[in-house]
Design a protein around this motif. Structure first.
Motif, PDB file in Angstrom:
ATOM      1  N   LEU A  31       0.814  -1.323   0.146  1.00 39.48           N
ATOM      2  CA  LEU A  31       0.142   0.014   0.055  1.00 39.48           C
ATOM      3  C   LEU A  31       0.782   1.125  -0.029  1.00 39.48           C
ATOM      4  N   LYS A  32       2.019   1.218   0.792  1.00 39.10           N
ATOM      5  CA  LYS A  32       2.987   2.204   0.692  1.00 39.10           C
ATOM      6  C   LYS A  32       3.502   2.614  -0.710  1.00 39.10           C
ATOM      7  N   ALA A  33       4.089   1.543  -1.318  1.00 36.73           N
ATOM      8  CA  ALA A  33       4.623   1.797  -2.461  1.00 36.73           C
ATOM      9  C   ALA A  33       3.596   2.350  -3.430  1.00 36.73           C
ATOM     10  N   LEU A  34       2.706   1.944  -3.455  1.00 42.11           N
ATOM     11  CA  LEU A  34       1.400   2.406  -4.307  1.00 42.11           C
ATOM     12  C   LEU A  34       1.345   3.576  -4.131  1.00 42.11           C
ATOM     13  N   HIS A  35       1.148   4.092  -2.693  1.00 41.15           N
ATOM     14  CA  HIS A  35       0.874   5.823  -2.455  1.00 41.15           C
ATOM     15  C   HIS A  35       2.125   6.537  -2.772  1.00 41.15           C
TER      16      HIS A  35
ATOM     17  N   PRO B 294      -1.143  -5.635  -6.175  1.00 41.11           N
ATOM     18  CA  PRO B 294      -2.541  -4.873  -6.677  1.00 41.11           C
ATOM     19  C   PRO B 294      -3.105  -5.768  -7.612  1.00 41.11           C
ATOM     20  N   THR B 295      -4.556  -5.447  -7.825  1.00 42.81           N
ATOM     21  CA  THR B 295      -5.174  -5.829  -9.104  1.00 42.81           C
ATOM     22  C   THR B 295      -4.760  -5.035 -10.270  1.00 42.81           C
TER      23      THR B 295
ATOM     24  N   ILE C 103       4.681  -1.413  -9.929  1.00 42.90           N
ATOM     25  CA  ILE C 103       5.482  -1.027  -8.815  1.00 42.90           C
ATOM     26  C   ILE C 103       5.049  -1.742  -7.549  1.00 42.90           C
ATOM     27  N   GLY C 104       3.744  -1.692  -7.394  1.00 40.91           N
ATOM     28  CA  GLY C 104       3.098  -2.494  -6.221  1.00 40.91           C
ATOM     29  C   GLY C 104       3.255  -3.960  -6.280  1.00 40.91           C
ATOM     30  N   LEU C 105       3.349  -4.606  -7.493  1.00 40.50           N
ATOM     31  CA  LEU C 105       3.530  -6.062  -7.480  1.00 40.50           C
ATOM     32  C   LEU C 105       5.089  -6.295  -7.171  1.00 40.50           C
TER      33      LEU C 105
END
Ligand SMILES: Cc1ncc(COP(=O)(O)O)c(CN[C@@H](CS)C(=O)O)c1O
Length: 411
Positions: free
Chosen positions: A37-41, A227-228, A281-283
C-alpha cells in the motif's frame, strides 16, 4: 508465520457483521501488506509520470521503478532475462496473449491442444476461440481415482499431433499439484509447447521456470499480495521474439508508416499503450515482501495449515471434500472445495458471512466443466494464505458446524 505476519495486513483486523473477520478466500484474491500500500501511495504521491518516453526526472524515475518491477518478477520465478516477462492486466489476459499471438500463428487444422478437465475458464475459453479460428482441436484429460488430473492418461494423450499442453500448476478447486517438470519433458519429446497456469502456485511456493523448463507461464499480482490490474506472462525469449503483437498502439512499435508499422522487441511488443505503472511497482513491493519471508518458508507453513484444514473439515458431518487426500507423497494446497449434504454452498457461505464473519467462496470457481464432472453445479471453498492461522481454521470449523446445524434444524 501466520501470527507474525498479521500486523502487516490492517484489513484482517476488523469486524464483519458483528464478528471478527476470518478471511478464507485467498484463492480468489489475497490481501495486501502495508508495504505494498505504501509503495502504491508513494508512486502516485512522489513520482507519478508516464514511462519510457519522457526525458524529465519524474518520467525517468517512474521508468526505472517500472522496469525494476519487471526484473523483480523475473528473479522471483528465475527467468533467465527480464525481457521474458510481459506485464498484462491479469493471468487471463496473459493466456489470451499467447492464444491470439502464438496460437493464431502456429496452430493449423487437426493440431491438438491438450488440457485437463480441471482447468480454469481463463485457460479453456481462449483456446476454444482460437481452435475455432484455426481448426485445432481441444482434448481434455479427466481425473484419476484420487481426484487428481490423470497424468498417466495425459502422457498417453500427448502425441505428434499435440502442439500445446495447457495445465494448471495448482488447481483452484481440487488443491492438487501437477508434476509440471515431468509433463514438460513428455511434451518436449514430441516437439510441442507447455503453457503453465501458475495463478495458484506462484503465491504459495517456489516457482522456477528454468527448472520447470516451461515455455509459457502466467500469474496474477492480486493473488500474490500485489494490486489488481497487473499480471504477467513469462515466455521463453525465442518464442516471444517469433510472436506477432497481440494489441496494437503506442509503446509496441518501432516505426509507424501509413501502410505498415515495424514493432518493438519483446516485452514492449506486447505492452501497447500506457501500462499499469503504479500496479507494477506495487507488484514489485509484493515480491520484496514475499521474498523477505521466503517462499519455501511460506510453502512449508501452508502445507501444515493445509493438512490442519483438511483434517478439521473431515470432522464436519456429511461433508464431501473434492480433490486428493493429503499424504506424505501427495501435496495438497491450502484450499478445500466441499459440499455438505442437502445444503446449498451459497447458503453455507451466506450464513458463514452474516452470522460468523467468515469469508469463503461458493459457486463454480470458474471451473464449470470440473464441477459437472464431479456431479455438482457448485461448491463452497475455503482457501488460506500464510497470514492465516490454525485459530482461523478453528473459527471456520466452529462456524461451519453451527451453520450445518442451523440448516439441518429445518429438515
Ligand atoms: C487457476 C486459475 N487460473 C486463472 C485464474 C484467473 O485469474 P485472473 O487474475 O482473474 O486473470 C484464476 C483465478 N481464480 C479465482 C477467480 S475465478 C478463484 O476464485 O479461483 C485461477 O485460480
Amino acid at each position: 508465520l501466520g501470527h507474525l505476519s498479521r500486523p502487516d495486513f490492517p484489513i484482517l483486523h476488523q469486524e464483519v457483521n458483528g464478528s471478527k473477520l476470518v478471511y478464507l478466500d485467498n484463492a480468489a484474491t489475497s490481501q495486501k501488506p502495508t508495504a505494498v500500500l505504501k509503495a502504491l501511495h508513494n508512486y502516485y504521491e512522489a513520482y507519478n509520470s508516464n514511462v519510457h518516453r519522457g526525458i524529465h526526472y519524474l518520467s525517468a524515475k517512474a521508468t526505472d521503478e517500472y522496469e525494476l518491477a519487471r526484473k523483480k518478477v523475473a528473479a522471483f520465478i528465475n527467468a533467465s532475462d527480464s525481457s521474458e516477462i510481459v506485464f498484462t492486466r491479469n493471468a487471463t489476459e496473459a493466456i489470451n496473449l499467447v492464444a491470439y499471438s502464438w496460437g493464431l500463428l502456429n496452430l493449423k487444422p487437426g493440431d491438438e491442444i491438450v488440457l485437463t478437465i480441471a482447468e480454469h475458464h481463463s485457460a479453456i475459453v481462449p483456446w476454444q476461440i482460437v481452435a475455432q479460428k484455426t481448426g485445432a482441436v481441444l482434448k481434455f484429460v479427466s481425473l484419476d481415482e484420487n481426484e487428481i488430473p490423470n497424468v498417466v492418461k495425459l502422457r498417453e494423450m500427448i502425441s505428434t499431433r499435440t502442439e500445446l499442453v495447457v495445465v494448471h500448476h495448482v488447481s483452484n478447486v481440487l488443491g492438487s499439484v501437477l508434476p509440471i517438470e515431468e509433463i514438460v519433458h513428455w511434451v518436449h519429446e514430441v516437439g510441442a509447447k507447455v503453457l503453465v497456469d501458475a495463478c495458484q502456485s506462484v503465491p504459495h511456493m517456489v516457482v522456477d521456470v528454468q527448472g520447470l523448463d516451461a515455455d509459457f507461464l502466467v500469474a496474477s499480482s492480486h493473488k500474490m499480495c500485489g494490486p489488481t490490474g497487473i499480471g504477467f506472462l513469462f515466455g521463453k525469449s525465442n518464442l516471444l521474439s517469433a510472436m506477432p503483437p497481440f494489441l496494437g498502439g503506442g509503446e509496441m512499435i518501432s516505426d509507424v508508416f501509413l501502410d505498415h508499422s515495424t514493432y518493438a522487441e519483446p516485452p514492449s511488443r506486447f505492452e501497447a499503450g500506457t501500462p499499469a505503472i503504479g500496479e507494477a511497482i506495487g507488484l514489485g513491493a509484493a515480491i520484496d515482501y514475499l521474498s523477505g519471508i521466503g517462499m519455501q518458508k511460506i510453502h512449508d507453513y501452508e502445507m501444515e495449515l493445509a493438512n490442519y484444514l483438511y483434517d478439521k473439515l473431515c470432522s464436519v458431518p456429511n461433508i464431501r471434500i473434492y480433490g486428493p487426500k493429503p499424504a506424505e507423497t501427495v501435496y495438497r494446497a491450502a484450499l478445500c472445495s466441499f459440499n455438505v449434504e442437502n445444503i446449498h454452498p451459497t447458503d453455507l457461505a451466506t450464513f458463514l458471512d452474516q452470522q460468523h464473519g467468515v469469508a469463503i467462496r461458493s459457486g463454480h470457481h470458474c471451473a464449470q466443466p470440473l464441477h459437472r464432472y464431479l456431479g455438482v453445479n457448485a461448491s463452497a471453498r475455503a482457501s488460506l494464505h500464510f497470514y492465516n492461522t490454525e485459530e482461523d481454521v478453528d473459527d471456520f470449523i466452529r462456524a461451519l458446524n453451527d451453520t450445518v446445524s442451523f440448516f439441518n434444524s429445518f429438515k
